[in-house]
Design a protein around this motif. Sequence first.
Motif, PDB file in Angstrom:
ATOM      1  N   ARG A  10       0.827  -1.208   0.000  1.00  0.00           N
ATOM      2  CA  ARG A  10       0.000   0.000   0.000  1.00  0.00           C
ATOM      3  C   ARG A  10       0.866   1.265   0.000  1.00  0.00           C
ATOM      4  O   ARG A  10       0.613   2.217  -0.747  1.00  0.00           O
ATOM      5  CB  ARG A  10      -0.917  -0.017   1.220  1.00  0.00           C
ATOM      6  N   THR A  11       1.902   1.273   0.857  1.00  0.00           N
ATOM      7  CA  THR A  11       2.776   2.463   0.895  1.00  0.00           C
ATOM      8  C   THR A  11       3.516   2.633  -0.424  1.00  0.00           C
ATOM      9  O   THR A  11       3.728   3.765  -0.881  1.00  0.00           O
ATOM     10  CB  THR A  11       3.790   2.354   2.045  1.00  0.00           C
ATOM     11  N   GLY A  12       3.892   1.521  -1.037  1.00  0.00           N
ATOM     12  CA  GLY A  12       4.579   1.613  -2.325  1.00  0.00           C
ATOM     13  C   GLY A  12       3.681   2.163  -3.408  1.00  0.00           C
ATOM     14  O   GLY A  12       4.097   3.004  -4.232  1.00  0.00           O
ATOM     15  N   VAL A  13       2.405   1.704  -3.397  1.00  0.00           N
ATOM     16  CA  VAL A  13       1.455   2.199  -4.394  1.00  0.00           C
ATOM     17  C   VAL A  13       1.208   3.705  -4.198  1.00  0.00           C
ATOM     18  O   VAL A  13       1.213   4.480  -5.159  1.00  0.00           O
ATOM     19  CB  VAL A  13       0.125   1.415  -4.300  1.00  0.00           C
ATOM     20  N   LEU A  14       1.016   4.107  -2.947  1.00  0.00           N
ATOM     21  CA  LEU A  14       0.760   5.524  -2.676  1.00  0.00           C
ATOM     22  C   LEU A  14       1.961   6.397  -3.046  1.00  0.00           C
ATOM     23  O   LEU A  14       1.818   7.486  -3.609  1.00  0.00           O
ATOM     24  CB  LEU A  14       0.409   5.710  -1.196  1.00  0.00           C
ATOM     25  N   ALA A  15       3.175   5.889  -2.698  1.00  0.00           N
ATOM     26  CA  ALA A  15       4.381   6.659  -3.024  1.00  0.00           C
ATOM     27  C   ALA A  15       4.558   6.776  -4.534  1.00  0.00           C
ATOM     28  O   ALA A  15       4.874   7.848  -5.056  1.00  0.00           O
ATOM     29  CB  ALA A  15       5.608   6.012  -2.389  1.00  0.00           C
ATOM     30  N   SER A  16       4.360   5.659  -5.237  1.00  0.00           N
ATOM     31  CA  SER A  16       4.492   5.689  -6.694  1.00  0.00           C
ATOM     32  C   SER A  16       3.430   6.579  -7.318  1.00  0.00           C
ATOM     33  O   SER A  16       3.681   7.290  -8.301  1.00  0.00           O
ATOM     34  CB  SER A  16       4.376   4.267  -7.269  1.00  0.00           C
ATOM     35  N   GLN A  17       2.249   6.559  -6.719  1.00  0.00           N
ATOM     36  CA  GLN A  17       1.175   7.426  -7.218  1.00  0.00           C
ATOM     37  C   GLN A  17       1.571   8.901  -7.071  1.00  0.00           C
ATOM     38  O   GLN A  17       1.359   9.721  -7.966  1.00  0.00           O
ATOM     39  CB  GLN A  17      -0.106   7.132  -6.444  1.00  0.00           C
ATOM     40  N   GLN A 612       5.921   4.248 -13.038  1.00  0.00           N
ATOM     41  CA  GLN A 612       4.827   3.364 -13.463  1.00  0.00           C
ATOM     42  C   GLN A 612       5.164   1.910 -13.140  1.00  0.00           C
ATOM     43  O   GLN A 612       4.329   1.152 -12.631  1.00  0.00           O
ATOM     44  CB  GLN A 612       4.571   3.530 -14.957  1.00  0.00           C
ATOM     45  N   GLN A 613       6.391   1.538 -13.414  1.00  0.00           N
ATOM     46  CA  GLN A 613       6.837   0.172 -13.108  1.00  0.00           C
ATOM     47  C   GLN A 613       6.825  -0.070 -11.600  1.00  0.00           C
ATOM     48  O   GLN A 613       6.444  -1.155 -11.134  1.00  0.00           O
ATOM     49  CB  GLN A 613       8.230  -0.062 -13.676  1.00  0.00           C
ATOM     50  N   ALA A 614       7.231   0.950 -10.829  1.00  0.00           N
ATOM     51  CA  ALA A 614       7.217   0.810  -9.374  1.00  0.00           C
ATOM     52  C   ALA A 614       5.792   0.635  -8.872  1.00  0.00           C
ATOM     53  O   ALA A 614       5.523  -0.167  -7.954  1.00  0.00           O
ATOM     54  CB  ALA A 614       7.868   2.035  -8.730  1.00  0.00           C
ATOM     55  N   TYR A 615       4.854   1.385  -9.470  1.00  0.00           N
ATOM     56  CA  TYR A 615       3.454   1.272  -9.095  1.00  0.00           C
ATOM     57  C   TYR A 615       2.943  -0.142  -9.391  1.00  0.00           C
ATOM     58  O   TYR A 615       2.275  -0.774  -8.561  1.00  0.00           O
ATOM     59  CB  TYR A 615       2.649   2.316  -9.853  1.00  0.00           C
ATOM     60  N   GLN A 616       3.273  -0.622 -10.584  1.00  0.00           N
ATOM     61  CA  GLN A 616       2.823  -1.961 -10.984  1.00  0.00           C
ATOM     62  C   GLN A 616       3.430  -3.025 -10.083  1.00  0.00           C
ATOM     63  O   GLN A 616       2.768  -3.998  -9.695  1.00  0.00           O
ATOM     64  CB  GLN A 616       3.182  -2.208 -12.439  1.00  0.00           C
ATOM     65  N   ALA A 617       4.687  -2.849  -9.736  1.00  0.00           N
ATOM     66  CA  ALA A 617       5.359  -3.825  -8.872  1.00  0.00           C
ATOM     67  C   ALA A 617       4.737  -3.842  -7.478  1.00  0.00           C
ATOM     68  O   ALA A 617       4.527  -4.911  -6.879  1.00  0.00           O
ATOM     69  CB  ALA A 617       6.849  -3.507  -8.776  1.00  0.00           C
ATOM     70  N   SER A 618       4.406  -2.653  -6.944  1.00  0.00           N
ATOM     71  CA  SER A 618       3.759  -2.589  -5.629  1.00  0.00           C
ATOM     72  C   SER A 618       2.380  -3.226  -5.682  1.00  0.00           C
ATOM     73  O   SER A 618       1.952  -3.915  -4.732  1.00  0.00           O
ATOM     74  CB  SER A 618       3.652  -1.127  -5.177  1.00  0.00           C
ATOM     75  N   ALA A 619       1.693  -2.987  -6.779  1.00  0.00           N
ATOM     76  CA  ALA A 619       0.379  -3.620  -6.943  1.00  0.00           C
ATOM     77  C   ALA A 619       0.499  -5.136  -7.012  1.00  0.00           C
ATOM     78  O   ALA A 619      -0.354  -5.879  -6.490  1.00  0.00           O
ATOM     79  CB  ALA A 619      -0.290  -3.078  -8.206  1.00  0.00           C
ATOM     80  N   ARG A 620       1.592  -5.616  -7.620  1.00  0.00           N
ATOM     81  CA  ARG A 620       1.830  -7.050  -7.707  1.00  0.00           C
ATOM     82  C   ARG A 620       2.082  -7.646  -6.322  1.00  0.00           C
ATOM     83  O   ARG A 620       1.661  -8.764  -6.017  1.00  0.00           O
ATOM     84  CB  ARG A 620       3.025  -7.321  -8.618  1.00  0.00           C
ATOM     85  N   ILE A 621       2.706  -6.862  -5.436  1.00  0.00           N
ATOM     86  CA  ILE A 621       2.929  -7.325  -4.061  1.00  0.00           C
ATOM     87  C   ILE A 621       1.589  -7.547  -3.377  1.00  0.00           C
ATOM     88  O   ILE A 621       1.386  -8.535  -2.647  1.00  0.00           O
ATOM     89  CB  ILE A 621       3.776  -6.300  -3.289  1.00  0.00           C
ATOM     90  N   MET A 622       0.663  -6.609  -3.615  1.00  0.00           N
ATOM     91  CA  MET A 622      -0.663  -6.748  -3.023  1.00  0.00           C
ATOM     92  C   MET A 622      -1.345  -8.019  -3.530  1.00  0.00           C
ATOM     93  O   MET A 622      -2.008  -8.741  -2.768  1.00  0.00           O
ATOM     94  CB  MET A 622      -1.517  -5.517  -3.348  1.00  0.00           C
TER      95      MET A 622
END
Length: 637
Positions: A10-17, A612-622
């Motif tokens: 979640r923190t990764g997605v928010l940070a990437s966002q 964008q890749q960081a966002y996708q990767a964080s989403a993949r963690i979820m």
Amino acid sequence: MSMDLLNIARTGVLASQSQLAVTSNNITNANTQGYHRQVAEQSSLESQRFGNSFYGAGTYVTDVKRIYNDYAARELRIGQTAMSQAETTQVKMSELDQLFSQIGKSVPQGLNDLFAGLNSLADLPDDLGIRGSLLGNADQIAKALNQMQSHLDGQMSQTNDQISAVTDRINEISKELGHLNQELMKSQGSDSQLLDKQDALIQELSQYAQVNVIPLESGAKSIMLGSAAMLVSGQISMQMGSTAGNPYPGELRITATTGDQSVAVDPAKMGGSLGALFQYRDETLIPAQLEMGQLALGIADTFNKAQSQGFDLNGNVGSDIFLDINDSKMSVGRVGGFETNTGNAALRVNIDDVSALTGGSYELTFTAPATYELKDSDTGTTTPLTLTGSQLTGGDGFSINIDSGAFASGDRFEIRPSSGAAAGIKVVMTDPKGIAAAGPTITADSANSGNTAIALNAMDASAPGFPGVGAQITFEIDTTTNSYEAFDAAGTSLGTGTYTAPTIDAFGMNFDVQSSAGALADRFTFDLSAAEGNNSNAVAMAKLNEAKLMAGGSSTLSDVYENTKLEVGGKAKAAEVALGTAEAVHSQAYARVQSESGVNLDEEAANLMRFQQAYQASARIMTTANEIFDTLFSSVR
């Protein structure tokens, strides 16, 4: 651990966002004037302990930072000020150069035509057609000078309008900066958009004058103009104003006003386009006006004097062709009193010797009880003046008359001896017969020592004892005692007198005595007969074209205009070169700011893909965490 994975994701997605939002904002504002690139700074969340180990808990955006280099911004402001000053100077000097090169060419052409007319008159001194044409030539040069002065006055008016427009815009910026400072105080200077607006206004302000920025702890900035006037202090905005000049109302000055207090600002400390306008006006335009006035005085005085040395077709001593140089219409603006004066002296400047005029201006000061000093504005030389009756003497070709009132200690006046002459010059002769083409015959006695010679300056038919046209008068001169005796044609003595070398002024005859050694009784006879076909005075007037009559005997009449034209042209060329240099310096400073604060679209595009890749990767963690939960739940069913 699966719950931890979800939090970390979640923190990764928010940070990437957030990173994507900042990068997108940079890209969309790539062409926004004054925008500074922003960067979202990330930090790790505090680690959590599980057993004997510490595990990361994710990330967060600590700050969205505005990329701003204060030193680079200051360098850009300095470069902008210098470039604006050089650009304004170049434009104004180019306009003036065009004026002298194109419109002003009628002045030397008119002078040439006048001398050409005199040459024609010398060939046929009794021809009324040539005489009429010569008066037309005289009128042409007078109107050319009038027109030139009118255009120079137009330049003065335009410059004053530009000064007013600049001060108005400075006031608008001052108000906007005050409002921005108020808003920035609320956010403690953390609102990037407000900071960009503030920086853009300061950058624009640096076009008009030198800007000194004083950062405040509250996030606001105080602004000084040219180290001379505080424009913005926190949320308080001062006002600049343009008021009537001192001592000449038509030459605007600028003031800084706070509340009900107003103080004059020294434009020499301003820089930028505002400083350039004042510099152009005071150092180029006004001197050019005075030099045109000097030329007008030279032309009027030269030909009026030449007229007084000859006889017209009516058998009279020649009268003025041009308006007298000390007429009120030729002397507008010769004296300006400063506002601080407490005395009530009314002064009038009288031109005594045009050849001694410099074409400059002076400052007259009075210190009680009886000290009068004249300071040359160009050289800084101070000359004491002598008060005789109500007249101050000792100036460069002029004297100052106290028409009424009295000085008070500390009173100051600006003296411009040649002011107003180019606008006031005009032809006053209407009858072509009035041109004095004939001249007297001066004969030296054969028994003279050979040590003396004389040169006629003028004749005054209204003076007591003038022998009259057609008569003779002989002067016997003793240069050892500076005395003389005059005789009529029959040898009868008309009287004796003394003189102050080199000029004798008696019986309506004014002439200079040139002596190489003492002579006891050298005699010179003036034959005042105006014989038909006599052209001696017309010939003498035609030769004035090459005579060094101006600037202390160093310049001809034509030289006065040509020297001014060359000086203006030289300044115009120098301004062009200075502009090129200033543009190069500004370009370098601008490039430095852009390299740090500007948006590089290639770099931002790469960041966009990375975040964008960081966002996708964080989403993949979820997704992974969710699959782990599903597996756990399935295993216990």
